[in-house]
Every structure is written in C-alpha cells, then in structure tokens.
Write a protein that holds these residues in place. Structure first.
Motif, PDB file in Angstrom:
ATOM      1  N   GLU A 124       6.041  -0.850   1.838  1.00 55.42           N
ATOM      2  CA  GLU A 124       6.120  -1.865   0.789  1.00 55.42           C
ATOM      3  C   GLU A 124       7.511  -1.918   0.163  1.00 55.42           C
ATOM      4  O   GLU A 124       7.998  -2.998  -0.212  1.00 55.42           O
ATOM      5  CB  GLU A 124       5.071  -1.594  -0.285  1.00 55.42           C
ATOM      6  CG  GLU A 124       3.637  -1.811   0.185  1.00 55.42           C
ATOM      7  CD  GLU A 124       2.627  -1.667  -0.927  1.00 55.42           C
ATOM      8  OE1 GLU A 124       2.605  -2.533  -1.823  1.00 55.42           O
ATOM      9  OE2 GLU A 124       1.860  -0.686  -0.907  1.00 55.42           O
ATOM     10  N   PRO A 135       4.018  -9.735  -4.281  1.00 59.74           N
ATOM     11  CA  PRO A 135       3.369  -8.416  -4.252  1.00 59.74           C
ATOM     12  C   PRO A 135       1.898  -8.454  -3.871  1.00 59.74           C
ATOM     13  O   PRO A 135       1.395  -7.505  -3.261  1.00 59.74           O
ATOM     14  CB  PRO A 135       3.563  -7.906  -5.682  1.00 59.74           C
ATOM     15  CG  PRO A 135       4.751  -8.642  -6.203  1.00 59.74           C
ATOM     16  CD  PRO A 135       4.702  -9.993  -5.553  1.00 59.74           C
ATOM     17  N   GLU A 136       1.191  -9.528  -4.238  1.00 57.97           N
ATOM     18  CA  GLU A 136      -0.229  -9.629  -3.885  1.00 57.97           C
ATOM     19  C   GLU A 136      -0.403  -9.603  -2.364  1.00 57.97           C
ATOM     20  O   GLU A 136      -1.275  -8.914  -1.831  1.00 57.97           O
ATOM     21  CB  GLU A 136      -0.810 -10.937  -4.441  1.00 57.97           C
ATOM     22  CG  GLU A 136      -1.074 -10.933  -5.914  1.00 57.97           C
ATOM     23  CD  GLU A 136      -2.329 -10.152  -6.263  1.00 57.97           C
ATOM     24  OE1 GLU A 136      -3.340 -10.308  -5.554  1.00 57.97           O
ATOM     25  OE2 GLU A 136      -2.284  -9.385  -7.239  1.00 57.97           O
ATOM     26  N   SER A 187       0.951  -6.069  -0.846  1.00 55.55           N
ATOM     27  CA  SER A 187       0.046  -4.941  -1.108  1.00 55.55           C
ATOM     28  C   SER A 187      -1.227  -5.057  -0.281  1.00 55.55           C
ATOM     29  O   SER A 187      -1.751  -4.053   0.226  1.00 55.55           O
ATOM     30  CB  SER A 187      -0.286  -4.840  -2.598  1.00 55.55           C
ATOM     31  OG  SER A 187      -0.972  -5.995  -3.057  1.00 55.55           O
ATOM     32  N   THR A 188      -1.714  -6.299  -0.105  1.00 61.04           N
ATOM     33  CA  THR A 188      -2.883  -6.503   0.771  1.00 61.04           C
ATOM     34  C   THR A 188      -2.523  -6.164   2.217  1.00 61.04           C
ATOM     35  O   THR A 188      -3.307  -5.496   2.915  1.00 61.04           O
ATOM     36  CB  THR A 188      -3.372  -7.947   0.679  1.00 61.04           C
ATOM     37  OG1 THR A 188      -3.774  -8.227  -0.664  1.00 61.04           O
ATOM     38  CG2 THR A 188      -4.547  -8.193   1.617  1.00 61.04           C
ATOM     39  N   ALA A 199      -0.272  -4.056   3.306  1.00 62.75           N
ATOM     40  CA  ALA A 199      -0.181  -2.599   3.448  1.00 62.75           C
ATOM     41  C   ALA A 199      -1.558  -1.954   3.443  1.00 62.75           C
ATOM     42  O   ALA A 199      -1.851  -1.066   4.258  1.00 62.75           O
ATOM     43  CB  ALA A 199       0.684  -2.037   2.323  1.00 62.75           C
ATOM     44  N   ALA A 200      -2.419  -2.397   2.540  1.00 59.54           N
ATOM     45  CA  ALA A 200      -3.750  -1.795   2.428  1.00 59.54           C
ATOM     46  C   ALA A 200      -4.618  -2.076   3.643  1.00 59.54           C
ATOM     47  O   ALA A 200      -5.479  -1.251   4.011  1.00 59.54           O
ATOM     48  CB  ALA A 200      -4.439  -2.304   1.164  1.00 59.54           C
TER      49      ALA A 200
END
Length: 493
Positions: free
Chosen positions: A68, A106-107, A110-111, A113-114
């Motif tokens: 990220e 970032p939304e 981060s999704t 990466a997750a």
C-alpha cells in the motif's frame, strides 16, 4: 438492422486473468456468463498469456510490507491537499469530485490489498500453485512470488473452469459499442464476430476486462505523444489490447483515472523474437544513445525500483533506442546472464573502438566512456553487485550512483535496448466493488471494469501488482454482479 441475441446475466469482455476471474466468480454465484475474446482461441488471454505472473507478496497468504505504501507514494504529482484532506473522512462523505478523482484512492487500494490473500486462496482451490520462482532481477527492494507455470497456467485453468460451469465463449469477437436500456442502465454491447457481422448482445451487467491501449498506435500517440512511435508492446498479447473498452466507457461518462500519458515500460532487446526479451544488465555498465552520449543515472538504486522510469527515458532518446556497453568484468557477477532474456547474443569486440564501429555509433561514444572511466572510484574498493554499494562517479553529469567500475577489460560487449509497453496506465475509475464511476463519482449501473481497464498507476508502477489487479478486481466484479443480479433475476421469474 443488427441481430439481437438473447443475452446472459453477465457479459465479460476479455479473457485474460481479469475477465476469467470475473466470469468464474459470477458462474460460481449462479449467473449465466458469456465471454468475448478478440483473439483466436489459441492466443486468448491478452498479456496474461505471456507473463510469468510475479506477485508483490511475501508468500501465498501475505502481501509485501510495502504494497500500500508504494501506491500512496506514487498516487500522482502535485496532489491537491484539499483532496487529501477529504479522503481522511468516511467514503460516503467524500464530495463527488474526490470520488471521481483520477488518483488511486485509499478505499480502492486498501480493498485491493485486503483481497489479495483470499483471491490467491480462491485460485489455489483450482489446483494452481504459487511460491518463490527464479527471477531475472539481480537486485530487488521488495518481496515477490509467482504463479507456477506463469500467466498461461492461470488462464488455461480458469478457462477450463469457466467452460465446465457453462460459460459461452466467443473467440475472434470484438466489442464495438455499449448498449443501454430505457432507464440508462448498461445493457450489453454490440459486437462484430469472425464474419464481420454486427450483433447486439444484451446482458444484465457488463464487465470490461479488455486491456489497455498499448496495441493502438492512434491512442498511444494521442495520450503519450510522438514518442509512441518508438514504443511497441512487450509481448504479442499486447497487440490485441487496442483500448476500445476504455474508450467506450469514457464515452458513456466514466471518470478517467490513472496517468493517461504514461505506461509501464520494460527495456527490451529489439532484435529478439522472445516475449519480454528484457535486458537488465545496464546497472553494471553505461547506457548511451544514438549520439553516443549518456543520458541518465544507470544505477540510482535496485533495478526493480527504477527500470520503469529508465525504460520510459529510453523512448525519449533519438530513435527511441540506446545501447548498454559493458566489459569482461561482468563475469565477476554471479548469474549475470539471468538478467538478459534475449535469445540474441551481445555484440562483442576485442576493443572499444571495434565495438563502437560494430554498433554504428559515433566516435563521441569513446569520449563518453573515457569520461565515465575517469569519474569512477578506485577499483580497490569493495564491489557488491547484489547490494547497494555507493560506488558512484565523481564530477560526472549525469551521475551514476552505484556499481561503477571502469569499462576497460576485453572483450567488450553491448546490447541494443528499446522501450516497450507492458500496459498503459490510463483507464477508468472504479469503486471497491469494481463498479465503474461516472464524472460525478456515481456508479454507472450495470458496468464493471477490471485489469488494465482500471486506472490505478501514476509515476512509477507498483511492480508485480498487475496480475493481482486483474485477479482481484475481476473477482470483485463477478462476486458483486452475482450478489446484485441474482435477486433481480429471481424477482423477474
């Protein structure tokens, strides 16, 4: 009048890792799916067919520590601090201009990466394997694994699964226009098939996973400029990626995202027939252009962190070509030949003068190398080819920061290098469910994007994430379509 076919629940344009991940996920969710592929069956898969599918991960269940962070560092130049302030608030409170902003928000990151670990676990469920694999990069600043069998193994297994689950696959079929229903919802696409006839395929939702525009010289020149004439796709699959999917979505009101004037570059031997015939030996020599001049720092750091920028800089040189010149001291570097994927041997000569003549370079090249040699540190110091060694030039412009040794020992060698496009950076804006957003940050109903059609990258590519981008956002699109279309379809019965 075009023929209108009774359509599927989900229409997927493109059969690379992104499209196949979307298709199989939707099929598992109970939807009917039609896949469209421009290429003939023996060449389906776009770029995925040709890649070794490296992934920015520590192992098959953990992403790399800098995943990220690298996206955040390269979110775009001169970002407005007002935009950055807004993204600290809950996503629902973001203004429309921020939701539609071309940076990788970032939304979404981060999704992304997750969802990497569960996506890899899902792929492993089909018998695919992932782990450490040999790589052509001699120095690295992050961790990587790869798919066993590369991208070809991924698409062949997913295609087999899609067919087993009942997908219709149409090869040599190109999407040409989006269709809308009376409410403005995206309702499928018009296509031309192998016979050139136009047909309309109606669908409950459509996923564009049709690649970037590296195979379209008109779009390359429009967005990247005149130097596009010097750039070619890194592998055969890129020629099928002509950007119509991106164009159609933009014309339908999609917000553009990513850096349209840039692309992920790789330095390649133009003489080779090999796919991705990369040449990564230049940190241990010098790069000269057609005028015999150095034009950049060949070794600003580990090769994986800088080859993207260096590859693009080569395209800016006269004729879009450069040569890496090095000498017999390269034999001190274990495995140095693994950094060269060309099947054509280096140009070699017993003297620098003879090498320069063989290359057809001007005599000034000899002065360039003499100046470089004079600026190199004393050879009595430690040379550590696989670690940053700070053996830099002194009083030379441009500077070379590491791994500097005089080029003076016969035989002398050289490779020509051009800039190739792995994929283009410009695409459309999506949310964390891979739904395409319009210029006001609102979802365009019935439209998804995955893979290279999604604009995520700016400045410097976050290495070894493109196959992951395709798999993750393809799967998110398929899952979201299944979750949202299935209730609608039941209600219609």
């Amino acid at each position: 009048m075009p023929v209108t076919a009774k359509g599927p629940d989900l229409l997927v344009v493109g059969c690379g890792i992104a499209g196949l991940s979307a298709a199989v996920s939707a099929l598992e969710g109970g939807l009917s799916v039609t896949l469209l592929e421009r290429a003939p069956e023996e060449e389906f898969g776009g770029n995925t067919r040709w890649t070794e599918a490296y992934m920015r991960m520590k192992n098959d269940s953990e992403i790399s520590d800098d995943f990220e962070e690298h996206f955040a560092t390269n979110a775009g130049p001169n970002l407005d601090p007002n935009v950055l302030t807004e993204v600290a608030r809950p996503y629902a409170d973001w203004p429309a201009v921020v939701k539609a902003h071309p940076f990788p928000d970032p939304e979404v990151i981060s999704t992304f990466a997750a969802e990497v670990p569960p996506t890899i676990a899902w792929l492993k469920g089909f018998g695919l394997k992932f782990g450490p694999q040999p790589i052509y990069l001699l120095t690295q600043n992050t961790t990587r694994i790869a798919a066993q069998g590369g991208g070809l193994a991924l698409i062949e297994r997913l295609m087999a699964e899609a067919k087993r689950l009942g997908a219709e696959v149409r090869f040599r079929t190109t999407a040409t226009a989006l269709l809308r229903d009376d409410d403005g919802r995206i309702a499928g696409v018009a296509v031309t098939g192998p016979d050139g006839r136009r047909e309309e395929i109606r669908a409950g939702a459509t996923v564009f996973a049709s690649g970037g525009f590296q195979g379209n010289p008109e779009m390359m020149t429009r967005y990247i400029g005149q130097k596009a004439a010097n750039i070619r796709p890194v592998a055969r699959g890129g020629y099928y990626n002509r950007g119509e999917g991106i164009r159609m979505m933009l014309e339908a009101g999609a917000a553009p995202a990513g850096e349209f004037g840039s692309y992920h570059a790789e330095p390649v031997d133009p003489r080779s027939l090999q796919a991705e015939a990369v040449v990564f030996i230049y940190p241990y020599g010098v790069l000269v252009n057609r005028d015999g001049r150095r034009f950049l720092d060949e070794a600003p750091g580990t090769v994986d962190a800088h080859y993207d920028n260096i590859g693009r800089a080569i395209a800016d040189q006269p004729g879009g070509i450069s040569w890496v010149i090095f000498d017999a001291k390269v034999e001190d570097i274990p495995r140095w030949r693994t950094s060269i994927r060309s099947d054509i041997p280096a140009v070699e000569a017993p003297t620098l003068e003879a090498l320069v003549e063989k290359l057809g370079l001007p005599a000034e090249t000899l002065s360039t190398i003499a100046a470089f040699n004079a600026a190199c540190p004393d050879d009595s110091g430690d040379f550590t080819p696989f670690a940053i060694d700070h053996r830099a030039t002194t009083g030379l412009e441009p500077r070379k920061s590491h791994w500097c040794r005089r080029i003076e020992t016969s035989p002398f060698r050289a490779y020509p290098i051009i800039s190739t496009a792995c994929f283009t950076f410009g695409g459309v804006k999506v949310n964390a469910s891979a739904q395409v957003l319009d210029g006001d940050g609102k979802v365009i109903p019935g439209l998804y994007a995955a893979g290279e059609t999604v604009g995520l990258y700016h400045q410097v590519y976050t290495g070894s994430t493109s196959v992951l981008r395709g798999a993750v956002f393809g799967r998110l699109a398929g899952l979201h379509a299944a979750a949202n279309l299935a209730p609608r379809l039941k209600a219609a019965l």
